[in-house]
Design an enzyme around this catalytic site. Sequence first.
Site, mmCIF file in Angstrom:
data_model
loop_
_atom_site.group_PDB
_atom_site.id
_atom_site.type_symbol
_atom_site.label_atom_id
_atom_site.label_comp_id
_atom_site.label_asym_id
_atom_site.label_seq_id
_atom_site.Cartn_x
_atom_site.Cartn_y
_atom_site.Cartn_z
ATOM 1 N N LYS A 107 64.877 34.339 89.982
ATOM 2 C CA LYS A 107 63.765 34.984 89.291
ATOM 3 C C LYS A 107 63.182 34.094 88.192
ATOM 4 O O LYS A 107 62.074 34.311 87.736
ATOM 5 C CB LYS A 107 64.175 36.347 88.761
ATOM 6 C CG LYS A 107 64.506 37.301 89.918
ATOM 7 C CD LYS A 107 64.395 38.761 89.569
ATOM 8 C CE LYS A 107 64.383 39.637 90.815
ATOM 9 N NZ LYS A 107 65.648 39.602 91.578
HETATM 10 C C1 LIG Z 1 65.783 40.114 92.912
HETATM 11 C C2 LIG Z 1 66.874 39.519 93.709
HETATM 12 C C3 LIG Z 1 66.857 39.499 95.121
HETATM 13 C C4 LIG Z 1 65.782 40.186 95.933
HETATM 14 O O1 LIG Z 1 64.554 39.517 95.882
HETATM 15 P P1 LIG Z 1 63.209 40.262 96.320
HETATM 16 O O2 LIG Z 1 62.128 39.298 96.011
HETATM 17 O O3 LIG Z 1 63.135 41.521 95.495
HETATM 18 O O4 LIG Z 1 63.330 40.569 97.778
HETATM 19 C C5 LIG Z 1 67.869 38.837 95.800
HETATM 20 N N1 LIG Z 1 68.874 38.241 95.129
HETATM 21 C C6 LIG Z 1 68.939 38.264 93.784
HETATM 22 C C7 LIG Z 1 70.108 37.603 93.119
HETATM 23 C C8 LIG Z 1 67.949 38.882 93.029
HETATM 24 O O5 LIG Z 1 68.040 38.899 91.684
#
Ligand SMILES: *Cc1c(COP(=O)(O)O)cnc(C)c1O
Length: 435
Positions: A107
């Site tokens: 993220k």
């Molecule tokens: C947010 C997140 C996801 C999922 O990603 P999306 O874009 O919501 O599909 C997968 N793994 C981790 C560690 C995350 O923080």
Amino acid sequence: MKFYSTNNKNKFYSLREAVVKGLPEDKGLFMPAYFPPLENKFLDDANGLSFSETSLHTAKTLLGDSIGEPVLERIIRDAFDFDLPLKQITDNIYVLELFHGPTLAFKDFGARFMAGLMEHYVQDSARKLTILVATSGDTGGAVANAFYGKEGIEVIILYPEGKVSGLQEKQLTTYGRNITALKVSGTFDDCQRLVKAAFNDQTVAAKWWLSSANSINIARLIPQSFYYVYGWSRLASSGKKTVFSVPSGNFGNLTAGLFAWKMGVPVSRFVASTNVNDIVPQYLISGNYRPKPSMQTLSNAMDVGDPSNFARLQDIFKGDVSAMTDTISGFACNDRMTSNAIKEVSSRYGYLPDPHGAVAFLGLQDYLEKNKRDINGIFLETAHPAKFAETVEKITGTRIVLPEPLARLENQTGNSVPMSTSFDDFKAFLMSCTS
Ligand SMILES: *Cc1c(COP(=O)(O)O)cnc(C)c1O
């Protein structure tokens, strides 16, 4: 580049409007008006470029008529000052590690690029932009880190007291300066309700210039497309097809992969890998979209029962499920499978995945078993296993050493403002802050 809403393709917004607004008034999601192709020459030479160079070229192709190259270059340089290794696991399975950013999860890519763009857009404004975020843990940490020290922007983070991990709380509360953390004596839903109420309140709106920096902001998706271009390019000279397996919850990550594909990166397939919250894999089988309440799993960042980016997936494939299945395969697994995969990948291949990466590994393995052609598979590792140390240590029986950015936090004390769940209290707090 102009942007439209998935609910109305006849009205266009500038990049600035799309980024600062976050969501169009009609509750749709912003989408780029079209996907300009990456030139063949760039794709041919991409395996010789660094991640920054790849990102800058891709960003310029998509956004170059909205924002100048020097600005994009600075935003990219500041946002992505960390590694992005592609590691080989078996002869045809690779892992792209997206967790080397400051909060150890992918993220960081979206949050840091969005923060750079927002800072650019508020710099000529007399007013400060205030970003309100409700978080159940991880998103708030990535947002706090990304906006820390950004000029002209204040961030107020609401988190449920006692319901985030100790380390997560430190990731929200140890910054200070332009980052304020409120610990709300309630649940995540209470936090979200307070944020929504603030956006809808006339007196608050008159005093503050508010934005949400939420996960469906288009500025968080665009930079995630860059690492698909980069990951693909590392193996391009092999002459094999490339398949990406994406551990998915709200499907922002997978949608970003489709952006790269729409711009001409020859990805032959995406595997939408989920835990038992398998709304999209089910949709790919039945053609019916049936959201349901989310179920708790080991890969909890993907515990989503109504993925917020589904409208974007629909938009890309014009609502045609068979077109979607030509490009996306679904895969779902339960916690027992996830836990076995963590054990097996670490003992057999010497690679320790986190629970989300383990789901993506399983999705990829399943696809490769059924499609034994010349394919290189890349699964995305979205978080460092230390972020889920308790779970992973219980499965493998081995201690995980906390990497530096987390280890440093352990000895720091955070600072947060106690807050009740009443909007009157939250409003009084907002009105008493000097803007
Ligand atoms: C947010 C997140 C996801 C999922 O990603 P999306 O874009 O919501 O599909 C997968 N793994 C981790 C560690 C995350 O923080």
